[in-house]
Scaffold this motif. Structure first.
Motif, PDB file in Angstrom:
ATOM      1  N   GLY A 138     128.541 121.691 -62.656  1.00  0.00           N
ATOM      2  CA  GLY A 138     128.967 120.414 -62.083  1.00  0.00           C
ATOM      3  C   GLY A 138     130.352 120.009 -62.534  1.00  0.00           C
ATOM      4  N   GLY A 139     130.993 120.846 -63.340  1.00  0.00           N
ATOM      5  CA  GLY A 139     132.326 120.512 -63.827  1.00  0.00           C
ATOM      6  C   GLY A 139     132.311 119.547 -64.990  1.00  0.00           C
ATOM      7  N   TYR A 140     131.164 119.441 -65.704  1.00  0.00           N
ATOM      8  CA  TYR A 140     131.068 118.506 -66.814  1.00  0.00           C
ATOM      9  C   TYR A 140     131.427 119.223 -68.115  1.00  0.00           C
ATOM     10  CZ  TYR A 140     128.172 116.251 -63.263  1.00  0.00           C
ATOM     11  OH  TYR A 140     127.707 115.718 -62.097  1.00  0.00           O
ATOM     12  N   GLY A 141     132.362 118.675 -68.859  1.00  0.00           N
ATOM     13  CA  GLY A 141     132.775 119.249 -70.133  1.00  0.00           C
ATOM     14  C   GLY A 141     132.585 118.269 -71.263  1.00  0.00           C
ATOM     15  N   LEU A 142     132.758 118.749 -72.497  1.00  0.00           N
ATOM     16  CA  LEU A 142     132.621 117.901 -73.679  1.00  0.00           C
ATOM     17  C   LEU A 142     133.740 116.875 -73.747  1.00  0.00           C
ATOM     18  CD1 LEU A 142     131.649 120.476 -76.470  1.00  0.00           C
ATOM     19  CD2 LEU A 142     130.240 118.568 -75.667  1.00  0.00           C
ATOM     20  N   THR A 143     133.375 115.662 -74.106  1.00  0.00           N
ATOM     21  CA  THR A 143     134.380 114.628 -74.382  1.00  0.00           C
ATOM     22  C   THR A 143     134.454 114.322 -75.868  1.00  0.00           C
ATOM     23  OG1 THR A 143     132.731 112.892 -73.994  1.00  0.00           O
ATOM     24  CG2 THR A 143     134.070 113.571 -72.114  1.00  0.00           C
ATOM     25  N   ALA A 144     133.416 114.716 -76.607  1.00  0.00           N
ATOM     26  CA  ALA A 144     133.390 114.516 -78.055  1.00  0.00           C
ATOM     27  C   ALA A 144     132.305 115.407 -78.635  1.00  0.00           C
ATOM     28  CB  ALA A 144     133.125 113.053 -78.405  1.00  0.00           C
ATOM     29  N   GLY A 145     132.451 115.772 -79.927  1.00  0.00           N
ATOM     30  CA  GLY A 145     131.420 116.547 -80.594  1.00  0.00           C
ATOM     31  C   GLY A 145     131.464 118.013 -80.227  1.00  0.00           C
ATOM     32  N   ARG A 146     130.292 118.642 -80.270  1.00  0.00           N
ATOM     33  CA  ARG A 146     130.187 120.077 -80.041  1.00  0.00           C
ATOM     34  C   ARG A 146     128.950 120.386 -79.209  1.00  0.00           C
ATOM     35  NH1 ARG A 146     126.071 121.886 -83.247  1.00  0.00           N
ATOM     36  NH2 ARG A 146     125.490 120.576 -85.049  1.00  0.00           N
ATOM     37  N   ALA A 147     128.824 121.662 -78.833  1.00  0.00           N
ATOM     38  CA  ALA A 147     127.664 122.110 -78.062  1.00  0.00           C
ATOM     39  C   ALA A 147     126.450 122.235 -78.976  1.00  0.00           C
ATOM     40  CB  ALA A 147     127.975 123.457 -77.408  1.00  0.00           C
ATOM     41  N   PRO A 148     125.227 122.144 -78.431  1.00  0.00           N
ATOM     42  CA  PRO A 148     124.030 122.300 -79.259  1.00  0.00           C
ATOM     43  C   PRO A 148     123.933 123.718 -79.813  1.00  0.00           C
ATOM     44  CG  PRO A 148     123.442 122.237 -76.937  1.00  0.00           C
ATOM     45  CD  PRO A 148     124.901 121.904 -77.021  1.00  0.00           C
ATOM     46  N   GLY A 149     123.565 123.812 -81.107  1.00  0.00           N
ATOM     47  CA  GLY A 149     123.499 125.118 -81.735  1.00  0.00           C
ATOM     48  C   GLY A 149     122.098 125.547 -82.089  1.00  0.00           C
ATOM     49  N   VAL A 150     121.269 124.644 -82.579  1.00  0.00           N
ATOM     50  CA  VAL A 150     119.912 124.978 -83.013  1.00  0.00           C
ATOM     51  C   VAL A 150     118.934 124.054 -82.306  1.00  0.00           C
ATOM     52  CG1 VAL A 150     120.707 125.776 -85.270  1.00  0.00           C
ATOM     53  CG2 VAL A 150     120.047 123.378 -84.963  1.00  0.00           C
ATOM     54  N   PRO A 151     117.640 124.435 -82.255  1.00  0.00           N
ATOM     55  CA  PRO A 151     116.643 123.543 -81.665  1.00  0.00           C
ATOM     56  C   PRO A 151     116.677 122.172 -82.329  1.00  0.00           C
ATOM     57  CG  PRO A 151     115.700 125.712 -82.025  1.00  0.00           C
ATOM     58  CD  PRO A 151     117.052 125.732 -82.668  1.00  0.00           C
ATOM     59  N   GLY A 152     116.532 121.147 -81.483  1.00  0.00           N
ATOM     60  CA  GLY A 152     116.581 119.777 -81.977  1.00  0.00           C
ATOM     61  C   GLY A 152     117.919 119.120 -81.764  1.00  0.00           C
ATOM     62  N   GLU A 153     118.931 119.892 -81.332  1.00  0.00           N
ATOM     63  CA  GLU A 153     120.246 119.327 -81.054  1.00  0.00           C
ATOM     64  C   GLU A 153     120.475 119.253 -79.544  1.00  0.00           C
ATOM     65  OE1 GLU A 153     122.710 120.862 -84.999  1.00  0.00           O
ATOM     66  OE2 GLU A 153     123.110 121.755 -83.025  1.00  0.00           O
ATOM     67  N   VAL A 154     121.159 118.202 -79.105  1.00  0.00           N
ATOM     68  CA  VAL A 154     121.438 118.016 -77.672  1.00  0.00           C
ATOM     69  C   VAL A 154     122.835 117.455 -77.497  1.00  0.00           C
ATOM     70  CG1 VAL A 154     119.033 117.654 -76.986  1.00  0.00           C
ATOM     71  CG2 VAL A 154     120.436 115.695 -77.666  1.00  0.00           C
ATOM     72  N   VAL A 155     123.360 117.678 -76.292  1.00  0.00           N
ATOM     73  CA  VAL A 155     124.557 116.988 -75.824  1.00  0.00           C
ATOM     74  C   VAL A 155     124.101 115.954 -74.800  1.00  0.00           C
ATOM     75  CG1 VAL A 155     126.692 117.216 -74.498  1.00  0.00           C
ATOM     76  CG2 VAL A 155     126.127 118.904 -76.245  1.00  0.00           C
ATOM     77  N   ALA A 156     124.592 114.743 -74.931  1.00  0.00           N
ATOM     78  CA  ALA A 156     124.160 113.660 -74.046  1.00  0.00           C
ATOM     79  C   ALA A 156     125.239 113.374 -73.008  1.00  0.00           C
ATOM     80  CB  ALA A 156     123.874 112.399 -74.853  1.00  0.00           C
TER      81      ALA A 156
END
Length: 814
Positions: A138-156
Motif C-alpha cells: 500500500g506504499g506505507y513506510g515507517l515514520t518512527a521506530g523500527r520493524a517488528p523483530g520478535v513475537p510480541g512486537e508490532v508496528v502500529a
C-alpha cells in the motif's frame, strides 16, 4: 409524410393544449424517474471496491470469488448462473513460489489480514493484523521506530493513534507507520495468527520500473495457469480498480444485489407508467369524441385519425421526456446519498460525466411508452355506448379482456403462495398491476355496480344532491369508471408495496424476540470457554456467514446467496429456540449436518434424514444431512449449521457474540443483559428498503397526478352540464353538495376497490411468508387513505369551482 395527418396533428395540438397538460406532466415524471434509476444503475454497474492496501502492487493474485451453476433447459443451450462469495477463497502458497523469478517481477509479497481484538464485552475493539512486509503493497513506510523483530512486537498504523512503547492488544508497539489503523506483525507471528497455514489471503506483485502492467499481468496469468500445486484452483490476477475486490469481499456482492433490485423496480415503474399513460391519453381523447366523429364523417380514416393523435402525442411527449431527462439529474442526486449510505463504505461508485447521457436513453424510453399506448387509448366502440353492457361488440371485447386480466392476476397471486421470500413478493407485485389493469377495463361496469349499492342510500339521505349523483352515475358510468381506475391504482400499489415490507419486518422481529431466550450476551471468548465459567448453564457461539443454494426457476439456473448462522448445538437449549417442528437440533453436534427452515424444507422437499447440497461461504460444495426442521427462519435464516462446519470456511471465524444463560452469567466481566434479538438480514437489505420507499413515493406522485388529471379532464367536459343544471333550477348549494357526494363516492369506492385488489396478492404473499394475515402500520394506512381522500376531493371540487355559476363558458379541452 401525409400532409393531411400533419395538418390534423398541428391544428389539434394547438386547440387542445390543456387536454394534453396531464399527459405532459406524467411523461415528464416517468422520464425523470426512469432517468434517476438509470443513473443509479449505471453508477452501480461501474462500482468497484476501493483500492488501499494494494495501491502500489501492479498485480494482485486472489482466489476466484464467484461460484457458478450450469443447467441445460430442455431444448435449449446450457445456461450458467453466477453468484459472488462473501467469504475469502484463499490462494495456495505454491502460487507464490511459481511467481518468484518471473521477468519484470521485483517482489512477490504474500498477505493475510486477520482480526485482533482488544478488550472484552461492550468495550471490545476490533483491529486488523497483517504481516509487516505487506505494508509496502500500500506504499506505507515507517515514520518512527523500527520493524517488528520478535513475537510480541508490532508496528502500529497512524490511524490507531498509538505511541512507541505502548501496548496494544497485548503487543508492544516498536514502530509507527503511515496508513490506516492496522497492526503489523513479524512474518512468522502473522502466519500463526492468521490460522491457515499453506494458504494466503492474496499475493501482491511489485514490478520492476518501466515494465507495463499489461505485460506483467500476461506473464503472471501464464505462470498461474501452469503452476503446480494449486490443485486446478481458479485464481484471479487483478489489476487497476479490480485490485479492490481482493480487499473487501462484501462490496461487489452488495453492488450486484442492488443492481438486481434496481432492475425489478424499473420493471414495476414501466408497468405502472403504461397503465397511467393509457388512462390519461384515453381521457384526453374522450373529451374530443364529437370532433373525432366529425373527422370520420368528412372522410378521415381511423388510421389517419390515429396517426394524427400519434403525432400530437409525440410532440407533447417528446418535449416532456426531454424536460424529465433534465429533472432526472437532481432526482438522482437526491436519491443517491441515501442509497450510498446503506452500502459498504469500501464500495466506490463513480459518476463520470458521460454517464449522464443515459438520461437521453430513458427519455427515448418514456417517449416510446407514450407512443405505445396510442392504439389502446384510441380504440373506441363502433357506436356510442348507452351504458354498461350496451357498448356493442367493442364492449363485449373489453369485458372479456378485463375478466381475463382478473383471472391472470388471481393466478399470479396464487403463484405467490407457492414461492418464498423475494419470489413471492415479485409474484404479488405482478398480480397487483394485472388486477388493476383488469379493473381499469371493467371500470364502467364496476362503477355501475357500486352505484347500484350506494344509489338507494344517496337518494334517501342525500336529498336533491344525492338524486343528481345517482342519476349522473347511471348516465356517465364510463367516466366514473375512468375516474375510479387511478384511485384504485394508487391505493392498491401503495398498500401492497408498504404492507409487504411491513409484514415481513414485523414477522421477522416477532420471531427474533421469541427465538432469543438467552438473558445475557458476551463478545470475545468462545462458548467453550464461557461454559467453563462458574454459574453458566448454557452458551452458544453465533457465527454469521452465507451459503449459496443452486436451484432452477422456470427452467433457468439460479444461485441464491442466503445468510446463515453457525451455532454450538450443545448450548442451544436456554439460548436460542428456533422452534423445531421435526427432528432434533442435537444432531448439529456433528459436522456434515444442517437444520432447515420449514418453508425452505417444503420447497426443497426435504425432511430429517434427507440431504441438501450447499456451497459454503467460500464456495466449498457440501452435501449435508438434515437433522431438524424449524419454524423461525425469518429471524434465524433458512439454514442453521454447526459452528465446526461453518468456521473453517469463514474469513473471520470469531463468533459475532456468545449467548449465555445461568445464575452466574451476570457476574461474568463484559456480560450484557437483555441482548439484541438474533436476526439475520440479507445483503443490501437497508438499501432495498430505501429504494422501495423512494419508488413508492415517486410512483405515488405519478398516480396522484393521474387522479387529479383524470378528474380535471372529466370535469372540463361537464361544465356545460353543470351550467344547464343551474339554469333549470339547481342552486349553487345543491351543485356543491352533488360534487361533495360524488367525491365521497369516488374516494370510498376507489379505496374499497384498491384495498380489495391489494388484499388478494398481499394475503398470498403473507401466507407464503408467515402463514398469517398481512400487516400495514395504522399510520401508513391512514396516510394512504388520507392521500386518496384529499386528492379525490381536490380533483372533483378544485377544478369545478364556479362551474355552477352558469355564466361561464366551458370548453371541452381548452
Amino acid at each position: 409524410m401525409n400532409p393531411g395527418v400533419e395538418l390534423l396533428a398541428r391544428r389539434s395540438l394547438g386547440a387542445h393544449r390543456r387536454a394534453w397538460a396531464a399527459v405532459f406532466a406524467a411523461v415528464a415524471l416517468v422520464s425523470a424517474l426512469l432517468g434517476a434509476l438509470a443513473l443509479a444503475a449505471g453508477s452501480m454497474g461501474l462500482g468497484h471496491a476501493r483500492v488501499e492496501r494494494y495501491a502500489v502492487a501492479a498485480v494482485v493474485v486472489a482466489g476466484d470469488q464467484e461460484v457458478r451453476f450450469t443447467h441445460e433447459p430442455w431444448g435449449s443451450e446450457p445456461q450458467t448462473a453466477t453468484a459472488g462469495l462473501t467469504e475469502r477463497v484463499r490462494v495456495p502458497a505454491a502460487a507464490a513460489d511459481a511467481l518468484r523469478g518471473l521477468p519484470g517481477v521485483r517482489a512477490v509479497v504474500p498477505d493475510d489480514a486477520f482480526p485482533v481484538r482488544e478488550g472484552t464485552g461492550s468495550a471490545v475493539r476490533e483491529l486488523t493484523g497483517r504481516p509487516w512486509e505487506a505494508a509496502g503493497l500500500g506504499g506505507y513506510g515507517l515514520t518512527a521506530g523500527r520493524a517488528p523483530g520478535v513475537p510480541g512486537e508490532v508496528v502500529a498504523g497512524s490511524g490507531l493513534g498509538a505511541r512507541i512503547g505502548h501496548d496494544v492488544a497485548g503487543h508492544r508497539v516498536v514502530g509507527l507507520a503511515e496508513g490506516p489503523g492496522t497492526l503489523y506483525f513479524g512474518t512468522a507471528e502473522a502466519r500463526r495468527l492468521a490460522g491457515h497455514p499453506g494458504t494466503y489471503d492474496a499475493i501482491g506483485i511489485l514490478g520492476d520500473p518501466g515494465v507495463p502492467v499489461d505485460t506483467l499481468h500476461a506473464r503472471v496469468r501464464q505462470a498461474l495457469d501452469s503452476a503446480p500445486g494449486t490443485g486446478g484452483q481458479r485464481l484471479r490476477a487483478l489489476t487497476g480498480d479490480g485490485r479492490g475486490a481482493a480487499e473487501d469481499l462484501r462490496a461487489l456482492p452488495a453492488r450486484d444485489e442492488l443492481l438486481r433490485l434496481l432492475g425489478a423496480v424499473t420493471g414495476t415503474v414501466v408497468l405502472v407508467a403504461v397503465l397511467v399513460l393509457t388512462s390519461l391519453v384515453a381521457q384526453a381523447l374522450a373529451q374530443r369524441a364529437p370532433e373525432r366523429a366529425l373527422l370520420h364523417a368528412i372522410g378521415a380514416s381511423p388510421r389517419q385519425v390515429r396517426a394524427a393523435v400519434g403525432r400530437e402525442l409525440t410532440r407533447v411527449a417528446g418535449t416532456a421526456s426531454a424536460l424529465g431527462a433534465l429533472g432526472a439529474v437532481p432526482a438522482f442526486l437526491l436519491l443517491w446519498p441515501a442509497l450510498r449510505g446503506s452500502l459498504p463504505s469500501a464500495l466506490v461508485l463513480p459518476t463520470p460525466p458521460w454517464l449522464f447521457a443515459a438520461v437521453l436513453v430513458t427519455a427515448g424510453l418514456a417517449l416510446g411508452l407514450a407512443r405505445l399506448v396510442v392504439p389502446f387509448a384510441t380504440a373506441q366502440p363502433r357506436r356510442p355506448a348507452r351504458g354498461p353492457g350496451r357498448g356493442g361488440r367493442s364492449g363485449a371485447v373489453r369485458r372479456g379482456f378485463g375478466a381475463a386480466m382478473l383471472v391472470l392476476g388471481a393466478g399470479s397471486a396464487g403463484t405467490a403462495t407457492l414461492q418464498e421470500g423475494e419470489a413471492a413478493g415479485m409474484a404479488a407485485g405482478a398480480s397487483t398491476v394485472t388486477l388493476v389493469a383488469g379493473c381499469a377495463l371493467l371500470g364502467p361496469w364496476i362503477a355501475a355496480a357500486a352505484m347500484r349499492v350506494a344509489g338507494p342510500v344517496l337518494r334517501r339521505y342525500g336529498g336533491a344532491a344525492g338524486h343528481l349523483v345517482a342519476a349522473g352515475a347511471v348516465a356517465r358510468s364510463r367516466r366514473l369508471g375512468a375516474a375510479l381506475t387511478p384511485v384504485a391504482l394508487v391505493t392498491a400499489f401503495a398498500t401492497v408495496q408498504l404492507a409487504a415490507g411491513a409484514t415481513a419486518d414485523r414477522a421477522g422481529a416477532e420471531q427474533a424476540r421469541a427465538a432469543t431466550v438467552a438473558p445475557y450476551e458476551l463478545v470475545g471468548p468462545s462458548s467453550a470457554e464461557v461454559r467453563r465459567m462458574p454459574g453458566v448453564t448454557a452458551a452458544t457461539d453465533v457465527l454469521r456467514s452465507t451459503v449459496v443454494l443452486a436451484r432452477t426457476e422456470a427452467g433457468s439456473p439460479r444461485l441464491d446467496r442466503l445468510p446463515v448462522l453457525g451455532v454450538d448445538a450443545g448450548g442451544l437449549p436456554g439460548t436460542l429456540d428456533p422452534r423445531v417442528v421435526a427432528g432434533d437440533l442435537a444432531g448439529l453436534a456433528r459436522t456434515g449436518t444442517v437444520a432447515v427452515g420449514a418453508d425452505r424444507a417444503a420447497s426443497l422437499g426435504v425432511r430429517p434424514g434427507s440431504t441438501v447440497g450447499l456451497r459454503l461461504g467460500d464456495g466449498t460444495p457440501r452435501t449435508l444431512t438434515v437433522v431438524a426442521v424449524y419454524e423461525r427462519s425469518l429471524a434465524l435464516g433458512e439454514f442453521l449449521l454447526p459452528r465446526a462446519e461453518l468456521a473453517p470456511h469463514m474469513t473471520d471465524p470469531t463468533p459475532a457474540r456468545v449467548l449465555l444463560s445461568g445464575p452466574g452469567a451476570a457476574r461474568i466481566p463484559g456480560a450484557r443483559a437483555q441482548p439484541e434479538p438474533e436476526r439475520v438480514t440479507p445483503d443490501a437489505a437497508e438499501a432495498g428498503v430505501l429504494l422501495s420507499v423512494a419508488v413508492v413515493g415517486a410512483i405515488g406522485a405519478l398516480t396522484v397526478l393521474s387522479v387529479l388529471s383524470t378528474f380535471r379532464l372529466a370535469a372540463a367536459g361537464r361544465r356545460a352540464e353543470l351550467a344547464l343544471l343551474h339554469h333549470v333550477g339547481a342552486s349553487a348549494r345543491q351543485l356543491r353538495g352533488m360534487l361533495h357526494l360524488e367525491a365521497g363516492f369516488l374516494a370510498g369506492t376507489g379505496l374499497l376497490l384498491g384495498t380489495a385488489v391489494a388484499f388478494l396478492p398481499l394475503a398470498a404473499f403473507s401466507w407464503s411468508l408467515t402463514a398469517g394475515p398481512p400487516y400495514l402500520p395504522p399510520a401508513q394506512a391512514a396516510l394512504i387513505a388520507g392521500t386518496v381522500v384529499v386528492t379525490t376531493y381536490a380533483g372533483v371540487l378544485g377544478v369545478t369551482r364556479g362551474a355552477g355559476g352558469g355564466g361561464r363558458r366551458g370548453q371541452a379541452s381548452r
